[in-house]
Design a protein around this motif. Sequence first.
Motif, PDB file in Angstrom:
ATOM      1  N   ASP A   1       0.886  -1.274  -0.167  1.00  0.00           N
ATOM      2  CA  ASP A   1      -0.025  -0.165  -0.053  1.00  0.00           C
ATOM      3  C   ASP A   1       0.829   1.212   0.163  1.00  0.00           C
ATOM      4  O   ASP A   1       0.429   2.365   0.179  1.00  0.00           O
ATOM      5  CB  ASP A   1      -0.614   0.032   1.279  1.00  0.00           C
ATOM      6  N   GLY A   2       2.142   0.926   0.090  1.00  0.00           N
ATOM      7  CA  GLY A   2       3.085   2.247  -0.156  1.00  0.00           C
ATOM      8  C   GLY A   2       3.593   2.741   1.290  1.00  0.00           C
ATOM      9  O   GLY A   2       4.128   3.842   1.245  1.00  0.00           O
ATOM     10  N   ILE A   3       3.231   2.051   1.968  1.00  0.00           N
ATOM     11  CA  ILE A   3       3.493   2.535   3.518  1.00  0.00           C
ATOM     12  C   ILE A   3       4.842   1.729   4.081  1.00  0.00           C
ATOM     13  O   ILE A   3       4.888   0.534   4.235  1.00  0.00           O
ATOM     14  CB  ILE A   3       2.239   1.998   4.558  1.00  0.00           C
ATOM     15  N   ARG A   4       5.579   2.503   4.249  1.00  0.00           N
ATOM     16  CA  ARG A   4       7.079   2.124   4.718  1.00  0.00           C
ATOM     17  C   ARG A   4       7.156   2.014   6.238  1.00  0.00           C
ATOM     18  O   ARG A   4       7.018   2.674   6.900  1.00  0.00           O
ATOM     19  CB  ARG A   4       8.035   2.851   4.320  1.00  0.00           C
ATOM     20  N   VAL A   5       7.493   0.758   6.838  1.00  0.00           N
ATOM     21  CA  VAL A   5       7.708   0.450   8.000  1.00  0.00           C
ATOM     22  C   VAL A   5       9.136   0.221   8.318  1.00  0.00           C
ATOM     23  O   VAL A   5       9.716  -0.844   7.692  1.00  0.00           O
ATOM     24  CB  VAL A   5       7.110  -0.643   8.751  1.00  0.00           C
ATOM     25  N   ASN A   6       9.805   0.650   9.244  1.00  0.00           N
ATOM     26  CA  ASN A   6      11.120   0.421   9.538  1.00  0.00           C
ATOM     27  C   ASN A   6      11.657   0.597  10.979  1.00  0.00           C
ATOM     28  O   ASN A   6      10.858   1.024  11.795  1.00  0.00           O
ATOM     29  CB  ASN A   6      12.239   1.328   8.771  1.00  0.00           C
ATOM     30  N   ALA A   7      12.768   0.337  11.380  1.00  0.00           N
ATOM     31  CA  ALA A   7      13.342   0.564  12.699  1.00  0.00           C
ATOM     32  C   ALA A   7      14.566   1.329  12.559  1.00  0.00           C
ATOM     33  O   ALA A   7      15.412   1.381  11.836  1.00  0.00           O
ATOM     34  CB  ALA A   7      13.132  -0.780  13.549  1.00  0.00           C
ATOM     35  N   ILE A   8      14.879   2.085  13.758  1.00  0.00           N
ATOM     36  CA  ILE A   8      16.300   2.620  13.872  1.00  0.00           C
ATOM     37  C   ILE A   8      16.894   2.153  15.515  1.00  0.00           C
ATOM     38  O   ILE A   8      16.163   1.982  16.288  1.00  0.00           O
ATOM     39  CB  ILE A   8      16.229   4.145  13.949  1.00  0.00           C
ATOM     40  N   ALA A   9      18.009   1.703  15.258  1.00  0.00           N
ATOM     41  CA  ALA A   9      18.648   1.000  16.475  1.00  0.00           C
ATOM     42  C   ALA A   9      19.765   1.786  16.901  1.00  0.00           C
ATOM     43  O   ALA A   9      20.900   2.004  16.370  1.00  0.00           O
ATOM     44  CB  ALA A   9      19.296  -0.415  16.174  1.00  0.00           C
ATOM     45  N   PRO A  10      19.541   2.716  17.982  1.00  0.00           N
ATOM     46  CA  PRO A  10      20.595   3.822  18.577  1.00  0.00           C
ATOM     47  C   PRO A  10      21.889   2.993  19.421  1.00  0.00           C
ATOM     48  O   PRO A  10      21.279   1.786  19.830  1.00  0.00           O
ATOM     49  CB  PRO A  10      19.890   4.682  19.570  1.00  0.00           C
ATOM     50  N   GLY A  11      22.691   3.301  19.471  1.00  0.00           N
ATOM     51  CA  GLY A  11      23.865   2.839  20.378  1.00  0.00           C
ATOM     52  C   GLY A  11      23.696   3.439  21.480  1.00  0.00           C
ATOM     53  O   GLY A  11      22.990   3.654  22.010  1.00  0.00           O
ATOM     54  N   ALA A  12      24.741   3.795  22.271  1.00  0.00           N
ATOM     55  CA  ALA A  12      24.962   4.276  23.671  1.00  0.00           C
ATOM     56  C   ALA A  12      24.593   5.809  23.507  1.00  0.00           C
ATOM     57  O   ALA A  12      25.382   6.616  22.874  1.00  0.00           O
ATOM     58  CB  ALA A  12      26.266   4.284  24.286  1.00  0.00           C
ATOM     59  N   VAL A  13      23.620   6.116  23.823  1.00  0.00           N
ATOM     60  CA  VAL A  13      23.061   7.763  24.108  1.00  0.00           C
ATOM     61  C   VAL A  13      22.740   7.809  25.468  1.00  0.00           C
ATOM     62  O   VAL A  13      21.726   7.406  26.127  1.00  0.00           O
ATOM     63  CB  VAL A  13      21.789   7.877  23.266  1.00  0.00           C
ATOM     64  N   PRO A  14      23.402   8.847  26.060  1.00  0.00           N
ATOM     65  CA  PRO A  14      23.250   9.130  27.605  1.00  0.00           C
ATOM     66  C   PRO A  14      21.747   9.652  27.800  1.00  0.00           C
ATOM     67  O   PRO A  14      21.332  10.240  27.177  1.00  0.00           O
ATOM     68  CB  PRO A  14      24.383  10.193  28.122  1.00  0.00           C
ATOM     69  N   GLY A  15      21.500   9.143  29.234  1.00  0.00           N
ATOM     70  CA  GLY A  15      20.042   9.503  29.429  1.00  0.00           C
ATOM     71  C   GLY A  15      19.049   8.355  29.404  1.00  0.00           C
ATOM     72  O   GLY A  15      17.615   8.317  29.762  1.00  0.00           O
ATOM     73  N   GLY A  16      19.651   7.245  28.847  1.00  0.00           N
ATOM     74  CA  GLY A  16      18.540   6.015  28.785  1.00  0.00           C
ATOM     75  C   GLY A  16      18.708   5.042  29.602  1.00  0.00           C
ATOM     76  O   GLY A  16      18.237   3.781  29.357  1.00  0.00           O
ATOM     77  N   GLY A  17      19.420   5.376  30.722  1.00  0.00           N
ATOM     78  CA  GLY A  17      19.283   4.416  31.888  1.00  0.00           C
ATOM     79  C   GLY A  17      20.702   3.634  32.101  1.00  0.00           C
ATOM     80  O   GLY A  17      20.831   3.100  33.138  1.00  0.00           O
ATOM     81  N   PHE A  18      21.707   4.274  31.434  1.00  0.00           N
ATOM     82  CA  PHE A  18      23.143   3.825  31.630  1.00  0.00           C
ATOM     83  C   PHE A  18      23.608   4.499  33.030  1.00  0.00           C
ATOM     84  O   PHE A  18      23.418   5.573  33.530  1.00  0.00           O
ATOM     85  CB  PHE A  18      24.204   4.440  30.875  1.00  0.00           C
ATOM     86  N   VAL A  19      24.531   3.665  33.952  1.00  0.00           N
ATOM     87  CA  VAL A  19      25.014   4.034  34.806  1.00  0.00           C
ATOM     88  C   VAL A  19      26.530   4.651  34.411  1.00  0.00           C
ATOM     89  O   VAL A  19      26.963   4.364  33.191  1.00  0.00           O
ATOM     90  CB  VAL A  19      25.233   3.055  35.862  1.00  0.00           C
ATOM     91  N   ALA A  20      27.023   5.612  34.918  1.00  0.00           N
ATOM     92  CA  ALA A  20      28.487   6.385  34.626  1.00  0.00           C
ATOM     93  C   ALA A  20      29.611   5.276  34.119  1.00  0.00           C
ATOM     94  O   ALA A  20      30.192   5.415  33.244  1.00  0.00           O
ATOM     95  CB  ALA A  20      28.786   6.875  35.717  1.00  0.00           C
ATOM     96  N   ASP A  21      29.572   4.232  35.075  1.00  0.00           N
ATOM     97  CA  ASP A  21      30.791   3.276  34.913  1.00  0.00           C
ATOM     98  C   ASP A  21      30.502   2.540  33.450  1.00  0.00           C
ATOM     99  O   ASP A  21      31.347   2.250  32.622  1.00  0.00           O
ATOM    100  CB  ASP A  21      30.986   2.400  35.908  1.00  0.00           C
ATOM    101  N   ASP A  22      29.166   2.097  33.116  1.00  0.00           N
ATOM    102  CA  ASP A  22      29.126   1.398  32.045  1.00  0.00           C
ATOM    103  C   ASP A  22      29.001   2.169  30.933  1.00  0.00           C
ATOM    104  O   ASP A  22      29.615   1.710  29.508  1.00  0.00           O
ATOM    105  CB  ASP A  22      27.393   0.536  32.032  1.00  0.00           C
ATOM    106  N   LEU A  23      28.621   3.438  31.087  1.00  0.00           N
ATOM    107  CA  LEU A  23      28.635   4.377  30.023  1.00  0.00           C
ATOM    108  C   LEU A  23      30.154   4.639  29.537  1.00  0.00           C
ATOM    109  O   LEU A  23      30.443   4.655  28.444  1.00  0.00           O
ATOM    110  CB  LEU A  23      27.887   5.638  30.016  1.00  0.00           C
TER     111      LEU A  23
END
Length: 247
Positions: free
Chosen positions: A170-192
């Motif tokens: 039907d001409g409708i495009r469905v996709n995904a985007i996969a971010p890497g390490a973006v601060p603010g997403g729940g990382f603790v400092a040592d892991d980031l």
Amino acid sequence: MNTKLLDGERALVTGCAGGIGRGVARALKAEGATVVGSDIVASPAQDGIDFLAADLAKADGWRGLLDGALRRLGSISLFVHAASPRRQEIDTPLTVSEETWDAMTAINLRSGFFLAREIGRHMRERAIKGRILLVTSLHSGVPRNLPHYSASKAGMTMAMKELARVLAPDGIRVNAIAPGAVPGGGFVADDLNELVAQIPLGRAGTPDDIAQVAVAILSERFGRYVVGTTVEVDGGLGLASWIPARA
């Protein structure tokens, strides 16, 4: 005279209180789209972006959001699902609770799928050649010590592919985007810090890094032949070794 990439588009973006969702909403607006954003608490309109409150962990949360967005926009031609609960590093494979599992999968996978499906139906019924983008993660394929998060993102990836096959004719495009390490997403400092040390580009990502690629995928100028694909935006992190397992 150059036109903006998304002139005339009407967009719904979840998870807009901050982070990647906020960055995507602002980028879509900057490229000419009319944008309604949502989060669990509605913020005052900012940067020309209207907001709706929606608790996507609840069974009726996505339905109420869709109804409200259609009332404000009239129709939807772009949908981005960026909502996700904040992750806690204590929720490891051996400790995560059923309640935490259910909340994560309800927002990421259940609400993401049903919103995308119903918006796809809306697009098809109105002959809108729309675009749908699910924000997944590198952890849809690589463990992250957070099984509920990784499993929900993996599920989103397959849900995206299922919808893409059905809606593409039907001409409708469905996709995904996969971010890497973006601060603010729940990382603790040592892991980031550990992750940043492994990123070939030498820095963590920003919401704008993700948003600019999202705009390209959603646009018909650059993304018109991209369907059923996950685009990784990670500074090369997927090429690196990963953090060790934690019990």
